[in-house]
Scaffold this motif. Structure first.
Motif, PDB file in Angstrom:
ATOM      1  N   TRP A 165       0.833  -1.293   0.151  1.00  0.00           N
ATOM      2  CA  TRP A 165       0.044  -0.190  -0.103  1.00  0.00           C
ATOM      3  C   TRP A 165       0.799   1.370   0.122  1.00  0.00           C
ATOM      4  CZ3 TRP A 165      -5.249   0.825  -0.439  1.00  0.00           C
ATOM      5  CH2 TRP A 165      -6.049  -0.401  -0.385  1.00  0.00           C
ATOM      6  N   LEU A 166       1.908   1.200   1.073  1.00  0.00           N
ATOM      7  CA  LEU A 166       2.667   2.349   0.976  1.00  0.00           C
ATOM      8  C   LEU A 166       3.389   2.555  -0.118  1.00  0.00           C
ATOM      9  CD1 LEU A 166       3.725   4.794   2.914  1.00  0.00           C
ATOM     10  CD2 LEU A 166       5.438   3.200   3.621  1.00  0.00           C
ATOM     11  N   PHE A 167       4.104   1.549  -0.657  1.00  0.00           N
ATOM     12  CA  PHE A 167       4.941   1.728  -2.165  1.00  0.00           C
ATOM     13  C   PHE A 167       4.103   2.342  -3.119  1.00  0.00           C
ATOM     14  CE2 PHE A 167       6.340   0.040  -5.936  1.00  0.00           C
ATOM     15  CZ  PHE A 167       7.631  -0.003  -5.798  1.00  0.00           C
ATOM     16  N   ILE A 168       2.852   1.932  -3.317  1.00  0.00           N
ATOM     17  CA  ILE A 168       1.809   2.325  -4.385  1.00  0.00           C
ATOM     18  C   ILE A 168       1.408   3.896  -4.294  1.00  0.00           C
ATOM     19  CG2 ILE A 168      -0.372   2.371  -5.324  1.00  0.00           C
ATOM     20  CD1 ILE A 168      -0.298  -1.023  -4.967  1.00  0.00           C
ATOM     21  N   VAL A 169       1.161   4.268  -3.139  1.00  0.00           N
ATOM     22  CA  VAL A 169       1.055   5.673  -2.701  1.00  0.00           C
ATOM     23  C   VAL A 169       2.191   6.670  -2.912  1.00  0.00           C
ATOM     24  CG1 VAL A 169       0.631   7.085  -0.627  1.00  0.00           C
ATOM     25  CG2 VAL A 169      -0.894   5.069  -1.006  1.00  0.00           C
ATOM     26  N   VAL A 170       3.314   6.181  -2.519  1.00  0.00           N
ATOM     27  CA  VAL A 170       4.485   6.979  -2.874  1.00  0.00           C
ATOM     28  C   VAL A 170       4.876   7.127  -4.127  1.00  0.00           C
ATOM     29  CG1 VAL A 170       6.824   6.973  -2.519  1.00  0.00           C
ATOM     30  CG2 VAL A 170       5.441   6.362  -0.460  1.00  0.00           C
ATOM     31  N   LEU A 222      -0.454   7.965   6.010  1.00  0.00           N
ATOM     32  CA  LEU A 222      -0.423   8.197   7.604  1.00  0.00           C
ATOM     33  C   LEU A 222      -0.958   6.931   8.016  1.00  0.00           C
ATOM     34  CD1 LEU A 222      -0.681   9.923  10.066  1.00  0.00           C
ATOM     35  CD2 LEU A 222      -3.039  10.447   9.541  1.00  0.00           C
ATOM     36  N   TRP A 223      -1.981   6.080   7.566  1.00  0.00           N
ATOM     37  CA  TRP A 223      -2.444   4.795   8.109  1.00  0.00           C
ATOM     38  C   TRP A 223      -1.347   3.917   8.044  1.00  0.00           C
ATOM     39  CZ3 TRP A 223      -4.674   1.244   4.100  1.00  0.00           C
ATOM     40  CH2 TRP A 223      -5.025   0.008   4.958  1.00  0.00           C
ATOM     41  N   ALA A 232       4.873   1.717  12.325  1.00  0.00           N
ATOM     42  CA  ALA A 232       5.306   1.748  13.411  1.00  0.00           C
ATOM     43  C   ALA A 232       5.126   0.948  14.575  1.00  0.00           C
ATOM     44  CB  ALA A 232       5.305   3.364  13.851  1.00  0.00           C
ATOM     45  N   LEU A 233       3.617   0.596  14.511  1.00  0.00           N
ATOM     46  CA  LEU A 233       3.164  -0.218  15.631  1.00  0.00           C
ATOM     47  C   LEU A 233       3.558  -1.695  15.467  1.00  0.00           C
ATOM     48  CD1 LEU A 233      -0.476   1.006  15.598  1.00  0.00           C
ATOM     49  CD2 LEU A 233       1.127   1.191  17.564  1.00  0.00           C
ATOM     50  N   ASP A 234       3.900  -2.130  14.097  1.00  0.00           N
ATOM     51  CA  ASP A 234       4.012  -3.447  13.876  1.00  0.00           C
ATOM     52  C   ASP A 234       5.839  -3.624  14.017  1.00  0.00           C
ATOM     53  OD1 ASP A 234       1.641  -4.302  13.728  1.00  0.00           O
ATOM     54  OD2 ASP A 234       1.742  -4.202  11.316  1.00  0.00           O
ATOM     55  N   ALA A 267       7.518   6.477  13.054  1.00  0.00           N
ATOM     56  CA  ALA A 267       6.486   7.623  13.461  1.00  0.00           C
ATOM     57  C   ALA A 267       7.130   8.857  13.161  1.00  0.00           C
ATOM     58  CB  ALA A 267       6.508   7.309  15.120  1.00  0.00           C
ATOM     59  N   GLY A 268       8.482   9.152  13.443  1.00  0.00           N
ATOM     60  CA  GLY A 268       8.851  10.292  13.004  1.00  0.00           C
ATOM     61  C   GLY A 268       8.795  10.797  11.309  1.00  0.00           C
TER      62      GLY A 268
END
Length: 371
Positions: free
Chosen positions: A11-16, A290-291, A297-299, A310-311
């Protein structure tokens, strides 16, 4: 506890990648008229942004495939270098000024913005520092809060004096979020916020242009040709786009009505050309970032990864919120770019590198033995 290594967060890869692709397209769409007038080449900004994008992608994939723990050993050198670079903007022969601000360092043919590097350096330092400290140290002011607070204040003052109020705000935001996640006592954070309020009032009231911007934010139509000009033109661009926009490359505001249309106010051009739908898509992409960023960060398999993730997530999202808030008149006008989308080499390269680190952190997940 075992460490499970997996593929980077899809998900993050695609968004970026989508954000960067949209950025390249919109940089050209928003700048080709200005580029032709200033440089006689409609593709001037596009060609430069493509070069930045290639470098950024190299940094991105390097970071994805490099264990994030590797950066720990370079924390102090990167921190010292970033502070030195921030100081160099004040050296006349090296620092470069534009629009009344000294935010760039020029060495030979290369020009870059040290504050972008400083944001990453601060995140890395705070993640390493808070991870290294024991719980009892983190909860004491002298050992836990004061060291990162001093570093943050040094960066804050150097950036504020450029002047760059928006980036200095991001430095503050990153610091408070990481201190909170790192285990700092909430009462100490409250005390710092209360102490910062009079400082904030002093900073806003000290400079005439900041007072003017605040007043123009309240009523930009009171001075439509000067202090209120930027925000009025931005709102006209957003409003004229309607639901679906007037069409890609069809913006009227980029004909020298809207200043900084390829940098600080590129979101306005998106709204004009792609409409309300286009702006919502961009906001959704940053919301997904953000999600996924805080999910990573949590995982994370360790505290260093949690703080680093998180930073980085806070830095990108906080800057996006400020930029979108400015162009939609939700907050007073302040110059800051939209991550991944606005024109600019340092910002794109650093953000892509940081996104790569975030994706590398997503590859390592804690797994309980016997699970």
């Amino acid at each position: 506890m075992l460490i499970e290594k997996k593929s980077p967060d899809l998900w993050l890869f695609i968004v970026v990648i989508l954000l960067m692709a949209v950025g390249i397209c919109m940089v050209f769409s928003s700048s080709y008229i200005m580029a032709y007038k200033w440089y006689g080449d409609s593709y001037y900004f596009l060609k430069r942004q493509l070069i930045y994008a290639i470098i950024a992608l190299i940094a991105f994939f390097f970071a994805i495939n490099t264990d994030y723990h590797y950066y720990k050993k370079f924390t102090l050198p990167i921190l010292i270098l970033s502070i030195a670079l921030l100081s160099m903007v004040y050296i006349p022969s090296i620092g470069r000024s534009a629009g009344g601000a000294s935010r760039w360092v020029k060495i030979g043919i290369f020009s870059f913005q040290p504050s972008e590097i400083a944001k990453f350096a601060l995140i890395l330092y705070m993640a390493e520092s808070l991870t290294r400290k024991q719980i009892k140290d983190i909860k004491t002011f002298i050992r836990g809060v004061l060291p990162p607070l001093i570093i943050m204040l040094v960066m804050f003052l150097l950036i504020l004096n450029e002047p760059d109020f928006s980036t200095s705000l991001i430095i503050l935001g990153i610091s408070f979020i990481m201190l909170f996640i790192g285990g700092t006592r909430v009462i100490q954070l409250y005390a710092l916020i209360v102490a910062a309020i009079p400082l904030g009032i002093l900073i806003l009231s000290r400079e005439e242009y900041r007072r003017t911007r605040l007043l123009s934010f309240l009523d930009p139509w009171k001075d439509p040709l000067d202090s209120g000009f930027h925000i009025i033109q931005s709102l006209l661009a957003l409003g004229s786009g309607g639901i679906f926009g007037i069409g890609l490359a069809e913006s009227k505001q980029k004909y020298f009505y809207l200043p900084d249309q390829h940098t600080d106010f590129i979101f306005s051009i998106i709204g004009e050309e792609l409409g309300f739908i286009g702006t919502v898509v961009i906001i959704i992409l940053f919301t997904i970032l953000l999600w996924r960023g805080f999910r990573i960060a949590l995982d994370s398999s360790d505290q260093f990864g949690t703080l680093l993730a998180a930073g980085i997530t806070s830095m990108i999202v906080f800057q996006s919120i400020i930029n979108i808030g400015v162009v939609t008149k939700m907050i007073p006008t302040t110059g800051i770019t939209l991550p991944f989308i606005s024109y600019g080499g340092t910002s794109l390269i650093v953000n892509m590198f940081c996104a790569g680190i975030l994706l590398n952190i997503s590859r390592y997940k804690a797994k309980e033995q016997g699970a």
